[in-house]
Design a protein around this motif. Structure first.
Motif, PDB file in Angstrom:
ATOM      1  N   CYS A  73       0.846  -1.265   0.093  1.00 45.40           N
ATOM      2  CA  CYS A  73       0.079  -0.008   0.092  1.00 45.40           C
ATOM      3  C   CYS A  73       1.123   1.314  -0.142  1.00 45.40           C
ATOM      4  O   CYS A  73       0.791   2.034   1.073  1.00 45.40           O
ATOM      5  N   GLY A 122      -7.966  -1.606   1.607  1.00 47.63           N
ATOM      6  CA  GLY A 122      -7.319  -1.692   0.228  1.00 47.63           C
ATOM      7  C   GLY A 122      -6.118  -0.464   0.389  1.00 47.63           C
ATOM      8  O   GLY A 122      -5.771  -0.253   1.495  1.00 47.63           O
ATOM      9  N   GLN A 174      -3.874   4.361  -4.479  1.00 45.84           N
ATOM     10  CA  GLN A 174      -2.727   4.237  -5.793  1.00 45.84           C
ATOM     11  C   GLN A 174      -2.429   5.341  -6.267  1.00 45.84           C
ATOM     12  O   GLN A 174      -2.607   6.652  -5.596  1.00 45.84           O
ATOM     13  N   LYS A 197      -6.157   7.579  -6.735  1.00 49.45           N
ATOM     14  CA  LYS A 197      -7.116   6.582  -6.794  1.00 49.45           C
ATOM     15  C   LYS A 197      -7.296   5.284  -5.913  1.00 49.45           C
ATOM     16  O   LYS A 197      -6.201   4.923  -5.510  1.00 49.45           O
ATOM     17  N   GLU A 198      -8.388   5.157  -5.491  1.00 48.32           N
ATOM     18  CA  GLU A 198      -8.496   4.016  -4.403  1.00 48.32           C
ATOM     19  C   GLU A 198      -8.556   2.783  -5.106  1.00 48.32           C
ATOM     20  O   GLU A 198      -9.309   2.490  -6.036  1.00 48.32           O
ATOM     21  N   ASN A 199      -7.906   1.665  -4.481  1.00 49.24           N
ATOM     22  CA  ASN A 199      -7.881   0.224  -4.779  1.00 49.24           C
ATOM     23  C   ASN A 199      -8.482  -0.506  -3.776  1.00 49.24           C
ATOM     24  O   ASN A 199      -7.468  -0.857  -2.856  1.00 49.24           O
ATOM     25  N   ASP A 218     -15.615  -7.182  -5.403  1.00 50.93           N
ATOM     26  CA  ASP A 218     -16.493  -5.970  -5.576  1.00 50.93           C
ATOM     27  C   ASP A 218     -17.830  -6.349  -4.989  1.00 50.93           C
ATOM     28  O   ASP A 218     -18.873  -5.466  -5.132  1.00 50.93           O
TER      29      ASP A 218
END
Length: 138
Positions: free
Chosen positions: A59, A88, A91, A95-97, A135
């Motif tokens: 991360c 998560g 990034q 942007k979130e992952n 998801d």
């Protein structure tokens, strides 16, 4: 229940802060973890610290760790909790992952402090493909 919730909130903040010492202070020396990443099981606080280092290395932009739908069941010297976990990383370019997981945490009162003695994180999976379902939504 408030003491248990406080432990989990403190643990959550330590993870978001990526402060390994603060993360590990929440665990019993004999913790057993069934983590969703890499190992089938991790036994002992020192081994789990190494695993946490590995996970935080995944991360680089920051950790996302959100507890939702927390349920706490407490007795005199033991407690267990379950919750949905959105976790998560952040990034490049913010942007979130992140995805949803399930968590079960067992705690024990040790010398007047609640310590995590067992932790289990999991994701549902598709049995036809063998792939985790990240998801899924609550």
């Amino acid at each position: 229940m408030n003491a248990i919730k406080a432990v989990l909130e403190s643990w959550q903040q330590a993870v978001v802060d990526e402060n390994l010492d603060n993360i590990m202070r929440h665990y019993s020396d004999d913790v057993v973890s069934f983590d969703a990443i890499k190992a089938l099981q991790i036994v002992g606080k020192n081994n789990y610290a190494e695993h946490w280092k590995y996970c935080m290395g995944l991360c680089p932009g920051g950790v996302i760790m959100e507890i939702h739908e927390l349920a706490i069941y407490e007795a005199e010297k033991v407690a267990f909790c379950h919750y949905l976990l959105r976790c998560g990383s952040v990034q490049d370019f913010g942007k979130e992952n992140a995805g949803w997981m399930r968590a079960t945490v067992c705690l024990q009162l040790e010398q007047g402090q609640w310590k995590i003695v067992h932790e289990h994180f999991s994701s549902p999976f598709d049995p036809e493909t063998g792939k985790a379902i990240f998801d899924a939504q609550p």
